[in-house]
Enzyme design. Structure first.
Site, mmCIF file in Angstrom:
data_model
loop_
_atom_site.group_PDB
_atom_site.id
_atom_site.type_symbol
_atom_site.label_atom_id
_atom_site.label_comp_id
_atom_site.label_asym_id
_atom_site.label_seq_id
_atom_site.Cartn_x
_atom_site.Cartn_y
_atom_site.Cartn_z
ATOM 1 N N THR A 1 54.514 10.454 21.966
ATOM 2 C CA THR A 1 55.647 10.305 22.816
ATOM 3 C C THR A 1 54.972 9.674 24.107
ATOM 4 O O THR A 1 54.035 10.482 24.607
ATOM 5 C CB THR A 1 56.539 11.451 23.261
ATOM 6 O OG1 THR A 1 55.692 12.459 23.561
ATOM 7 C CG2 THR A 1 57.148 11.910 21.922
ATOM 8 N N LYS B 1 66.567 21.987 20.662
ATOM 9 C CA LYS B 1 66.812 23.283 19.999
ATOM 10 C C LYS B 1 65.083 23.829 19.646
ATOM 11 O O LYS B 1 64.256 22.877 19.364
ATOM 12 C CB LYS B 1 67.675 23.644 19.115
ATOM 13 C CG LYS B 1 67.335 22.633 17.741
ATOM 14 C CD LYS B 1 68.418 22.941 16.746
ATOM 15 C CE LYS B 1 68.191 22.428 15.332
ATOM 16 N NZ LYS B 1 68.626 23.152 14.378
ATOM 17 N N ARG C 1 71.083 14.604 19.614
ATOM 18 C CA ARG C 1 71.189 15.990 19.506
ATOM 19 C C ARG C 1 70.951 16.626 20.485
ATOM 20 O O ARG C 1 70.136 16.202 21.363
ATOM 21 C CB ARG C 1 70.579 16.540 18.003
ATOM 22 C CG ARG C 1 69.245 16.374 18.266
ATOM 23 C CD ARG C 1 68.458 17.079 17.013
ATOM 24 N NE ARG C 1 66.957 16.789 17.211
ATOM 25 C CZ ARG C 1 66.230 17.357 17.671
ATOM 26 N NH1 ARG C 1 66.397 18.403 18.357
ATOM 27 N NH2 ARG C 1 64.835 17.090 17.509
ATOM 28 N N GLU D 1 60.248 11.795 27.566
ATOM 29 C CA GLU D 1 59.258 11.300 26.493
ATOM 30 C C GLU D 1 59.994 10.182 25.532
ATOM 31 O O GLU D 1 61.050 10.449 24.794
ATOM 32 C CB GLU D 1 58.757 12.513 25.691
ATOM 33 C CG GLU D 1 58.192 13.494 26.613
ATOM 34 C CD GLU D 1 57.363 14.476 25.745
ATOM 35 O OE1 GLU D 1 56.868 14.540 24.691
ATOM 36 O OE2 GLU D 1 57.315 15.817 26.348
#
Ligand code: ADP
Ligand code: MG
Length: 135
Positions: A27, A106, A103, A78
């Site tokens: 990333t 988590k 999303r 990122e």
């Protein structure tokens, strides 16, 4: 959630070796100016969009997260460029357009689950089929 798309330009900086490459998903971490200018209501999570780097356009999967290096008080941005397999490009400029939300962030029970989630994020980003950010 702010009105998307949201566009920004920034410089690719070194991250803190949280293993992007080891996860098979490097990333490009964006510099502080990008983080400081992020709309406050752009939630932490995973997004998809497009990124332009050295005149070429790529689809991207992008995360906005909390940086553990700064006691989770500072955000990180990122970007994974989909189908880019070239050299590292630290210090280079990158322009990105965030198109939609994939999303929330988590934590995962295992590395395998994290890898599966990343693979799914990348597929969604590749096809741009996720639900768009709520307007
Ligand atoms: P860091 O912690 O320094 O961000 P990563 O493991 O996340 O380390 O690797 C990120 C670097 O890998 C990027 O800054 C970039 O120079 C390089 N890179 C190579 N391929 C890609 C890609 N497809 N997407 C994003 N970055 C990539
Ligand atoms: Mg990184």
């Amino acid at each position: 959630m702010p009105l998307l798309p949201y566009r920004f330009t920034g410089e690719v900086v070194r991250g803190f070796g949280r293993g992007g490459k080891e996860l098979g998903c490097p990333t490009a971490n964006m510099d502080d100016s990008v983080i400081e200018n992020l709309p406050e209501d752009l939630a932490v999570g995973v997004y998809y969009g497009n990124a332009c780097f050295e005149g070429k356009e790529y689809k991207m999967a992008m995360s906005i997260g909390w940086n553990p290096q700064y006691q989770n008080e500072k955000k990180t941005v990122e970007i994974h460029l989909i189908d880019y397999y070239g050299c590292d490009f630290y210090g280079k400029k990158l322009t990105a357009v965030i198109i939609g939300f994939i999303r929330e962030m988590k934590s995962f029970a295992s590395l395998e689950e994290l890898k599966k989630a990343i693979a799914k994020d990348i597929e969604i980003a590749r096809h741009g089929t996720a639900e768009h950010g709520k307007l």
